[in-house]
Design a protein around this motif. Structure first.
Motif, mmCIF file in Angstrom:
data_model
loop_
_atom_site.group_PDB
_atom_site.id
_atom_site.type_symbol
_atom_site.label_atom_id
_atom_site.label_comp_id
_atom_site.label_asym_id
_atom_site.label_seq_id
_atom_site.Cartn_x
_atom_site.Cartn_y
_atom_site.Cartn_z
ATOM 1 N N THR A 159 0.811 -1.217 0.000
ATOM 2 C CA THR A 159 0.000 0.000 0.000
ATOM 3 C C THR A 159 0.847 1.272 0.000
ATOM 4 O OG1 THR A 159 -0.107 -0.069 2.410
ATOM 5 C CG2 THR A 159 -1.907 -1.130 1.199
ATOM 6 N N SER A 160 2.163 1.128 -0.074
ATOM 7 C CA SER A 160 3.059 2.275 -0.034
ATOM 8 C C SER A 160 2.948 3.085 -1.329
ATOM 9 C CB SER A 160 4.500 1.804 0.139
ATOM 10 O OG SER A 160 5.370 2.905 0.021
ATOM 11 N N PRO A 161 2.991 4.420 -1.235
ATOM 12 C CA PRO A 161 2.948 5.247 -2.442
ATOM 13 C C PRO A 161 4.309 5.309 -3.151
ATOM 14 C CG PRO A 161 3.073 6.642 -0.524
ATOM 15 C CD PRO A 161 2.928 5.224 -0.025
ATOM 16 N N PHE A 162 5.339 4.730 -2.550
ATOM 17 C CA PHE A 162 6.680 4.755 -3.126
ATOM 18 C C PHE A 162 6.948 3.463 -3.893
ATOM 19 C CE2 PHE A 162 6.771 7.289 0.777
ATOM 20 C CZ PHE A 162 7.125 8.511 0.250
ATOM 21 N N LYS A 163 7.824 3.545 -4.871
ATOM 22 C CA LYS A 163 8.178 2.372 -5.667
ATOM 23 C C LYS A 163 8.954 1.376 -4.808
ATOM 24 C CE LYS A 163 8.572 4.713 -10.105
ATOM 25 N NZ LYS A 163 9.469 5.006 -11.215
ATOM 26 N N ALA A 164 8.810 0.110 -5.140
ATOM 27 C CA ALA A 164 9.571 -0.925 -4.456
ATOM 28 C C ALA A 164 11.044 -0.787 -4.853
ATOM 29 C CB ALA A 164 9.054 -2.299 -4.845
ATOM 30 N N PRO A 165 11.963 -1.050 -3.922
ATOM 31 C CA PRO A 165 13.380 -0.945 -4.276
ATOM 32 C C PRO A 165 13.736 -1.986 -5.339
ATOM 33 C CG PRO A 165 13.112 -1.879 -2.086
ATOM 34 C CD PRO A 165 11.757 -1.448 -2.551
ATOM 35 N N ALA A 166 14.508 -1.557 -6.305
ATOM 36 C CA ALA A 166 14.904 -2.452 -7.393
ATOM 37 C C ALA A 166 16.051 -3.338 -6.931
ATOM 38 C CB ALA A 166 15.330 -1.636 -8.596
ATOM 39 N N THR A 167 15.968 -4.609 -7.245
ATOM 40 C CA THR A 167 17.065 -5.510 -6.929
ATOM 41 C C THR A 167 17.986 -5.571 -8.138
ATOM 42 O OG1 THR A 167 15.759 -7.391 -7.679
ATOM 43 C CG2 THR A 167 15.717 -6.930 -5.330
ATOM 44 N N PRO A 168 19.285 -5.371 -7.923
ATOM 45 C CA PRO A 168 20.203 -5.378 -9.059
ATOM 46 C C PRO A 168 20.281 -6.764 -9.696
ATOM 47 C CG PRO A 168 21.417 -5.303 -6.993
ATOM 48 C CD PRO A 168 19.965 -5.179 -6.664
ATOM 49 N N ALA A 169 20.492 -6.787 -11.000
ATOM 50 C CA ALA A 169 20.618 -8.061 -11.717
ATOM 51 C C ALA A 169 21.916 -8.740 -11.284
ATOM 52 C CB ALA A 169 20.637 -7.809 -13.213
ATOM 53 N N PRO A 170 21.891 -10.049 -11.117
ATOM 54 C CA PRO A 170 23.120 -10.744 -10.711
ATOM 55 C C PRO A 170 24.188 -10.662 -11.806
ATOM 56 C CG PRO A 170 21.381 -12.315 -11.230
ATOM 57 C CD PRO A 170 20.770 -10.954 -11.284
ATOM 58 N N LYS A 171 25.428 -10.550 -11.389
ATOM 59 C CA LYS A 171 26.531 -10.453 -12.340
ATOM 60 C C LYS A 171 26.914 -11.850 -12.806
ATOM 61 C CE LYS A 171 28.523 -6.354 -10.180
ATOM 62 N NZ LYS A 171 29.712 -5.795 -9.531
ATOM 63 N N HIS A 172 27.253 -11.977 -14.095
ATOM 64 C CA HIS A 172 27.695 -13.243 -14.665
ATOM 65 C C HIS A 172 29.038 -13.027 -15.321
ATOM 66 C CE1 HIS A 172 23.876 -15.248 -13.969
ATOM 67 N NE2 HIS A 172 23.277 -14.156 -14.409
ATOM 68 N N PHE A 173 29.962 -13.938 -15.048
ATOM 69 C CA PHE A 173 31.295 -13.865 -15.631
ATOM 70 C C PHE A 173 31.584 -15.160 -16.367
ATOM 71 C CE2 PHE A 173 31.408 -11.007 -11.983
ATOM 72 C CZ PHE A 173 31.893 -9.851 -12.573
ATOM 73 N N ALA A 174 32.379 -15.075 -17.425
ATOM 74 C CA ALA A 174 32.778 -16.247 -18.209
ATOM 75 C C ALA A 174 34.301 -16.344 -18.207
ATOM 76 C CB ALA A 174 32.266 -16.121 -19.640
ATOM 77 N N VAL A 175 34.800 -17.536 -18.438
ATOM 78 C CA VAL A 175 36.247 -17.743 -18.508
ATOM 79 C C VAL A 175 36.805 -16.859 -19.623
ATOM 80 C CG1 VAL A 175 38.053 -19.428 -18.993
ATOM 81 C CG2 VAL A 175 36.082 -20.081 -17.600
ATOM 82 N N GLY A 176 37.852 -16.129 -19.302
ATOM 83 C CA GLY A 176 38.479 -15.234 -20.267
ATOM 84 C C GLY A 176 38.070 -13.787 -20.122
ATOM 85 N N ASP A 177 37.018 -13.500 -19.354
ATOM 86 C CA ASP A 177 36.586 -12.111 -19.153
ATOM 87 C C ASP A 177 37.663 -11.327 -18.410
ATOM 88 O OD1 ASP A 177 34.166 -12.551 -20.364
ATOM 89 O OD2 ASP A 177 32.991 -12.583 -18.500
ATOM 90 N N GLN A 178 37.905 -10.104 -18.857
ATOM 91 C CA GLN A 178 38.821 -9.219 -18.157
ATOM 92 C C GLN A 178 38.007 -8.443 -17.135
ATOM 93 O OE1 GLN A 178 41.086 -6.628 -20.679
ATOM 94 N NE2 GLN A 178 42.686 -6.371 -19.162
ATOM 95 N N VAL A 179 38.501 -8.393 -15.894
ATOM 96 C CA VAL A 179 37.761 -7.765 -14.805
ATOM 97 C C VAL A 179 38.683 -6.839 -14.016
ATOM 98 C CG1 VAL A 179 36.150 -9.694 -14.558
ATOM 99 C CG2 VAL A 179 38.239 -9.677 -13.223
#
Length: 73
Positions: free
Chosen positions: A13-33
């Motif tokens: 019933t809140s007039p404010f938006k629900a907090p957004a949950t960030p999308a989970p991060k995905h990494f693959a072999v060879g990715d530079q981080v």
């Protein structure tokens, strides 16, 4: 010893938006981080949704999910 605070729940019933949950991060072999503590590295192994093994040159480090301090370049 104190208990950590429980996350606040969103009331429908809140007039404010629900907090957004960030999308989970995905990494693959060879990715530079980049990592806030270890610096520049390359992913050399992945346990889907659990952890990533990253070679930072001076050390190989297992970074657990949710990879808060690691960003894909």
């Amino acid at each position: 010893m104190t208990k950590p605070a429980a996350p606040k729940r969103h009331l429908p019933t809140s007039p404010f938006k629900a907090p957004a949950t960030p999308a989970p991060k995905h990494f693959a072999v060879g990715d530079q981080v980049t990592h806030d503590i270890y610096g520049l590295g390359r992913v050399i192994g992945v346990d889907d949704g659990v952890a990533a093994l990253v070679d930072f040159g001076s050390a190989q480090v297992r970074i657990p999910s949710p990879y808060a301090k690691m960003t894909k370049l």
